[in-house]
Design an enzyme around this catalytic site. Structure first.
Site, PDB file in Angstrom:
ATOM      1  N   SER A  81      34.880  45.809  50.597  1.00 47.46           N
ATOM      2  CA  SER A  81      33.968  46.584  51.448  1.00 47.46           C
ATOM      3  C   SER A  81      34.537  47.964  51.771  1.00 47.46           C
ATOM      4  O   SER A  81      35.726  48.223  51.601  1.00 47.46           O
ATOM      5  CB  SER A  81      33.700  45.833  52.750  1.00 47.46           C
ATOM      6  OG  SER A  81      33.209  44.552  52.480  1.00 47.46           O
TER       7      SER A  81
HETATM    8  C1  LIG Z   1      31.351  42.244  50.401  1.00 47.36           C
HETATM    9  S1  LIG Z   1      32.124  40.875  49.632  1.00 47.36           S
HETATM   10  C2  LIG Z   1      33.505  40.518  50.651  1.00 47.36           C
HETATM   11  C3  LIG Z   1      34.429  41.698  50.922  1.00 47.36           C
HETATM   12  C4  LIG Z   1      35.789  41.348  51.431  1.00 47.36           C
HETATM   13  N1  LIG Z   1      35.774  40.696  52.723  1.00 47.36           N
HETATM   14  C5  LIG Z   1      36.742  42.528  51.471  1.00 47.36           C
HETATM   15  O1  LIG Z   1      37.965  42.315  51.523  1.00 47.36           O
HETATM   16  O2  LIG Z   1      36.325  43.662  51.423  1.00 47.36           O
HETATM   17  C6  LIG Z   1      31.003  39.564  50.039  1.00 47.36           C
HETATM   18  C7  LIG Z   1      31.405  38.205  49.468  1.00 47.36           C
HETATM   19  O3  LIG Z   1      30.650  37.200  50.126  1.00 47.36           O
HETATM   20  C8  LIG Z   1      30.578  36.094  49.246  1.00 47.36           C
HETATM   21  N2  LIG Z   1      29.539  35.156  49.724  1.00 47.36           N
HETATM   22  C9  LIG Z   1      28.193  35.290  49.652  1.00 47.36           C
HETATM   23  N3  LIG Z   1      27.583  34.207  50.168  1.00 47.36           N
HETATM   24  C10 LIG Z   1      28.572  33.363  50.586  1.00 47.36           C
HETATM   25  C11 LIG Z   1      28.579  32.070  51.201  1.00 47.36           C
HETATM   26  N4  LIG Z   1      27.455  31.425  51.515  1.00 47.36           N
HETATM   27  N5  LIG Z   1      29.773  31.496  51.471  1.00 47.36           N
HETATM   28  C12 LIG Z   1      30.935  32.136  51.174  1.00 47.36           C
HETATM   29  N6  LIG Z   1      30.978  33.357  50.588  1.00 47.36           N
HETATM   30  C13 LIG Z   1      29.824  33.972  50.294  1.00 47.36           C
HETATM   31  C14 LIG Z   1      30.295  36.735  47.893  1.00 47.36           C
HETATM   32  O4  LIG Z   1      30.675  35.875  46.829  1.00 47.36           O
HETATM   33  C15 LIG Z   1      31.129  38.015  47.980  1.00 47.36           C
HETATM   34  O5  LIG Z   1      32.355  37.869  47.293  1.00 47.36           O
END
Ligand SMILES: C[S@@+](CC[C@H](N)C(=O)[O-])C[C@H]1O[C@@H](n2cnc3c(N)ncnc32)[C@H](O)[C@@H]1O
Length: 243
Positions: A81
């Site tokens: 992010s």
């Molecule tokens: C924006 S990214 C995470 C960014 C991260 N926190 C960072 O270090 O910048 C969003 C993540 O949420 C995950 N995601 C989406 N739905 C999810 C769910 N129901 N449970 C767990 N992870 C999920 C996606 O696979 C994706 O990798």
């Protein structure tokens, strides 16, 4: 991973990181937000280029999201992010050393920032639904020296382990609602920070658990969401009849 093997590269990475932090601090100031000293220190410390794959150093230290996985249509499926957003959400969470923190959505970088804030007594758990993303996050965290972060591959809509609670839950995936598991896993007095999308706008909410229920504390607008929502003009709400 970006090759940062010479002293010059290391110096360049540190200079770019410092410039990124200055931008984040200036943005916070312009918006009247406080950038907590512990968060600023974490931003100055964690080498973001170890979490952005093959991106060159300039790209790694842009104050912007960095996509790490796309689907066959080119749509972003996961990213590290934007640092201004991570800094804002960590500030909203009011993290303190020694706290147990759950991050929902893994990229590695944000978990490392949280680890910097809560260590040495605190703990960080990060959960993602995609095994490719958790494998990658785990690898990056190890390479950067944050091997104490617990990485779990599972759907965060479900409770990780019955009875286990966290002092703060930081959701890094856009959400339409708050699944019951998030309240169940929040300790009394704990903070849930979650980007909720309504009417085409995303607002990062701080919800605090009090007497077993969530109380909205405040929110900051943080995006337009990834689909253009209808702009709704709504009248003031009417009190609903007592249940
Ligand atoms: C924006 S990214 C995470 C960014 C991260 N926190 C960072 O270090 O910048 C969003 C993540 O949420 C995950 N995601 C989406 N739905 C999810 C769910 N129901 N449970 C767990 N992870 C999920 C996606 O696979 C994706 O990798």
């Amino acid at each position: 991973m970006t090759d940062v093997s010479t002293d010059n590269d290391v110096e360049e990475a540190a200079a770019l990181r410092a410039a990124m932090v200055e931008q984040i601090a200036a943005r916070h100031q312009a918006l009247g937000l406080t950038l907590p000293a512990v968060v600023e220190r974490a931003l100055r410390t964690v080498p973001r280029h170890l979490f952005t794959g093959d991106a060159d150093l300039n790209t790694a230290y842009q104050n912007a999201a960095h996509v790490t996985k796309r689907n066959e249509l080119g749509k972003s499926m996961s990213s590290v992010s934007a640092p201004w957003l991570q800094a804002m959400m960590l500030g909203q969470a009011r993290l303190k050393p020694g706290e147990r923190v759950l991050e929902i959505g893994s990229g590695g970088y944000n978990a490392a920032l949280i680890q910097e804030v809560v260590e040495p007594a605190g703990s960080v758990t990060t959960i993602d639904i995609d095994p490719e993303i958790t494998d990658r996050a785990q690898r990056c965290l190890m390479d950067a020296g944050y091997d104490g972060v617990e990485v779990i591959c599972a759907d965060a809509e479900d409770v990780i382990e019955p009875g286990r609670t966290f002092d703060a839950i930081i959701v890094t995936v856009g959400s339409w609602d708050v699944p019951p598991a998030w309240l169940a896993q929040l300790a009394e007095g704990g903070r849930l920070v979650v980007p909720l999308r309504t009417w085409g706008l995303t607002r990062s909410w701080v919800l605090e658990r009090q007497d077993g229920a969530l109380t909205g504390r405040h929110h900051e607008t943080c995006g337009r969401g990834d689909r253009p929502g209808p702009r709704v003009r709504h009248p003031p709400g009417r009190a609903s009849p007592a249940a």
